[in-house]
Design a protein around this motif. Structure first.
Motif, PDB file in Angstrom:
ATOM      1  N   LYS A 196     -11.852 -22.917   5.887  1.00 13.67           N
ATOM      2  CA  LYS A 196     -10.622 -22.278   6.349  1.00 13.67           C
ATOM      3  C   LYS A 196      -9.925 -21.517   5.225  1.00 13.67           C
ATOM      4  CE  LYS A 196      -9.598 -24.966  10.465  1.00 13.67           C
ATOM      5  NZ  LYS A 196      -9.555 -23.754  11.333  1.00 13.67           N
ATOM      6  N   ASN A 197     -10.042 -21.985   3.989  1.00 19.55           N
ATOM      7  CA  ASN A 197      -9.465 -21.230   2.875  1.00 19.55           C
ATOM      8  C   ASN A 197     -10.148 -19.867   2.731  1.00 19.55           C
ATOM      9  OD1 ASN A 197      -7.391 -22.854   1.876  1.00 19.55           O
ATOM     10  ND2 ASN A 197      -8.831 -24.168   0.777  1.00 19.55           N
ATOM     11  N   VAL A 200      -8.788 -17.752   5.472  1.00 21.74           N
ATOM     12  CA  VAL A 200      -7.428 -17.295   5.174  1.00 21.74           C
ATOM     13  C   VAL A 200      -7.454 -16.126   4.200  1.00 21.74           C
ATOM     14  CG1 VAL A 200      -5.266 -17.948   4.013  1.00 21.74           C
ATOM     15  CG2 VAL A 200      -6.282 -19.467   5.701  1.00 21.74           C
ATOM     16  N   ARG A 201      -8.315 -16.200   3.191  1.00 23.41           N
ATOM     17  CA  ARG A 201      -8.397 -15.121   2.209  1.00 23.41           C
ATOM     18  C   ARG A 201      -8.811 -13.801   2.855  1.00 23.41           C
ATOM     19  NH1 ARG A 201     -12.584 -15.823  -2.622  1.00 23.41           N
ATOM     20  NH2 ARG A 201     -13.998 -15.567  -0.840  1.00 23.41           N
ATOM     21  N   ILE A 204      -5.571 -12.531   5.255  1.00 23.16           N
ATOM     22  CA  ILE A 204      -4.262 -12.157   4.688  1.00 23.16           C
ATOM     23  C   ILE A 204      -4.032 -10.646   4.722  1.00 23.16           C
ATOM     24  CG2 ILE A 204      -2.956 -12.050   2.519  1.00 23.16           C
ATOM     25  CD1 ILE A 204      -3.827 -14.893   1.971  1.00 23.16           C
ATOM     26  N   ARG A 210      -2.177 -14.741  11.769  1.00 26.06           N
ATOM     27  CA  ARG A 210      -3.310 -15.661  11.965  1.00 26.06           C
ATOM     28  C   ARG A 210      -3.574 -16.478  10.688  1.00 26.06           C
ATOM     29  NH1 ARG A 210      -8.582 -15.690  14.155  1.00 26.06           N
ATOM     30  NH2 ARG A 210      -9.394 -17.790  13.717  1.00 26.06           N
ATOM     31  N   ALA A 211      -3.394 -15.837   9.540  1.00 24.21           N
ATOM     32  CA  ALA A 211      -3.583 -16.551   8.276  1.00 24.21           C
ATOM     33  C   ALA A 211      -2.601 -17.710   8.149  1.00 24.21           C
ATOM     34  CB  ALA A 211      -3.439 -15.590   7.096  1.00 24.21           C
ATOM     35  N   CYS A 212      -1.356 -17.488   8.564  1.00 25.40           N
ATOM     36  CA  CYS A 212      -0.360 -18.572   8.510  1.00 25.40           C
ATOM     37  C   CYS A 212      -0.755 -19.729   9.427  1.00 25.40           C
ATOM     38  CB  CYS A 212       1.019 -18.031   8.905  1.00 25.40           C
ATOM     39  SG  CYS A 212       1.758 -16.929   7.685  1.00 25.40           S
ATOM     40  N   GLU A 213      -1.311 -19.399  10.594  1.00 23.23           N
ATOM     41  CA  GLU A 213      -1.758 -20.464  11.492  1.00 23.23           C
ATOM     42  C   GLU A 213      -2.893 -21.278  10.867  1.00 23.23           C
ATOM     43  OE1 GLU A 213      -2.890 -18.503  15.054  1.00 23.23           O
ATOM     44  OE2 GLU A 213      -0.831 -18.365  15.846  1.00 23.23           O
ATOM     45  N   GLU A 214      -3.803 -20.588  10.196  1.00 23.64           N
ATOM     46  CA  GLU A 214      -4.905 -21.298   9.538  1.00 23.64           C
ATOM     47  C   GLU A 214      -4.396 -22.172   8.407  1.00 23.64           C
ATOM     48  OE1 GLU A 214      -7.946 -21.475  10.491  1.00 23.64           O
ATOM     49  OE2 GLU A 214      -7.826 -19.982  12.112  1.00 23.64           O
ATOM     50  N   VAL A 215      -3.382 -21.684   7.675  1.00 23.53           N
ATOM     51  CA  VAL A 215      -2.800 -22.495   6.598  1.00 23.53           C
ATOM     52  C   VAL A 215      -2.174 -23.762   7.169  1.00 23.53           C
ATOM     53  CG1 VAL A 215      -0.952 -22.579   4.870  1.00 23.53           C
ATOM     54  CG2 VAL A 215      -2.442 -20.580   5.004  1.00 23.53           C
TER      55      VAL A 215
END
Length: 396
Positions: A196-197, A200-201, A204, A210-215
């Motif tokens: 997931k990291n 996210v990369r 962004i 969507r990146a915030c949801e994955e975080v």
């Protein structure tokens, strides 16, 4: 304390018998030389009897046992020349020793002959029938007391040694459980966090929302991993195959792996332990897929056939390793084998070729629908050397 008490009772009984014999000799009003000789012989008999009554003496070499028995036999019968029937109780010590050191048939035969041997000095000293019976009975009783107390001391010592071994085994087993559970729990969580990291990369720059949801999901998984570590200290936590199926489907979809799940409601019919073990198998299978393959498709199925549930995980993108994994590594699929064997199941890992000549990996776990009589963890450690089911691991 119990071992020392049993040993103390044995020594006290031997000293009492020796004391009675010495008092009988004193009643004969012998000179100082004969009294000193009697005392020396009694001490030697006492020391030999302590050796013969020691725990583990039966494991000594045959030559050692024969020589020590011969020495005690000489000390049991030779002093009869000087002290007469007053020395007869020492034959009882010899009778007990032959029972302790010799095989059962030879021991009991020689025990009976030793008991009857006291008839000879009794007849030579013109003893009556009552005295002869008394001497034989006393010898037989002394031999049984010496044998019984010696065996009791040995059994108490063996019991406490066994308890100490079981305690060490329990500690070793707990260490194995701890390392195994950490691997099974954290391996999956850390693999998902890493995946997931990376996602996210990539998200962004193009899709911050969507990146915030994955975080947020990463934070939830991290908290769950921390809770799992804490639960390992008190025992492996209960898991649900249904929940793990939903989680695995989500994780694989995030990794761009097309997932097909077919359970036929099997997860709803499982016992608690079976569900936990199969959920662990699913976690490890997905972890291996993410780490050691380049899969684009994964098929997960769970079917109930009679009293057996069969969980299968099949994926393509198999990476063939040039370095085969050691069968004694004790982690990953090895952990799963042990967990399944605990509940009477088995694990099978296979490399196959599908219709399109693509190498695929299939992990199959079979387990009873509802566990009946799980094997204890201690037994698992003892049985660890038994032959395992054949397997081929999906590792790089």
């Amino acid at each position: 304390m119990a071992t020392r008490t049993a040993r103390g009772v044995l020594v006290a009984a031997l000293v009492c018998y020796l004391g009675i014999t010495f008092l009988n000799i004193l009643s004969q009003q012998l000179n100082l030389y004969h009294l000193a000789l009697a005392l020396i012989c009694l001490v030697l008999v006492f020391l030999l009897q302590l050796v013969h009554s020691a725990p583990g003496i039966s494991e000594a070499r045959a030559r050692t046992k024969i020589l020590s028995l011969a020495a005690q036999g000489v000390l049991s019968y030779l002093p009869l020349i000087w002290f007469g029937v007053s020395w007869g109780a020492m034959a009882g010590f010899f009778a007990g020793s032959v029972l302790l050191l010799l095989p059962a048939r030879a021991g009991w035969t020689l025990y009976g002959l030793t008991t009857l041997s006291l008839l000879v000095p009794g007849i030579l000293n013109d003893r009556g029938v009552v005295d002869l019976v008394y001497m034989c009975q006393t010898t037989a009783l002394t031999g049984l007391v010496v044998y019984g107390l010696s065996r009791l001391t040995s059994l108490v010592d063996q019991l406490h040694r066994a308890r100490a071994d079981l305690a060490r085994l329990a500690v070793s087993n707990e260490q194995l459980r701890f390392s195994r559970d950490l691997h099974d729990l954290l391996g999956y969580s850390l693999s998902v966090i890493s995946l997931k990291n990376e996602l996210v990369r990539r998200l962004i720059p193009t899709n911050p929302y969507r990146a915030c949801e994955e975080v947020d999901e990463i934070l939830d998984i991290s908290r769950q991993a921390l809770a799992d570590v804490r639960r390992v200290a008190s025992g492996y936590r209960e898991m649900s195959l249904g929940s793990e199926l939903a989680c695995a489907e989500s994780v694989l979809a995030a990794a761009d792996v097309w997932v097909t799940v077919d359970t036929h409601d099997a997860d709803e019919r499982l016992g608690l332990t079976t569900s936990t073990v199969l959920a662990t198998v699913l976690r490890e299978g997905v972890t291996n897929l993410l780490r050691h393959s380049k899969a684009s498709h994964c098929r997960i199925s769970a079917r109930v056939e009679g009293d057996v549930v069969r969980l299968a995980i099949v994926n393509d993108g198999l990476v063939i390793s040039s370095h085969p994994r050691s069968p004694h590594s004790g982690s990953g699929l090895g952990n799963l084998e042990r967990r399944l064997e605990d509940i009477g199941g088995r694990l099978l890992a296979e490399r196959l070729t599908d219709d399109s000549d693509t190498d695929v990996f299939r992990l199959t776990a079979e387990a009873p629908l509802r566990e009946h009589d799980p094997i204890s963890r201690t037994t698992n450690v003892i049985m660890d050397g038994e032959q395992r089911y054949g397997r081929t691991d999906n590792v790089a």
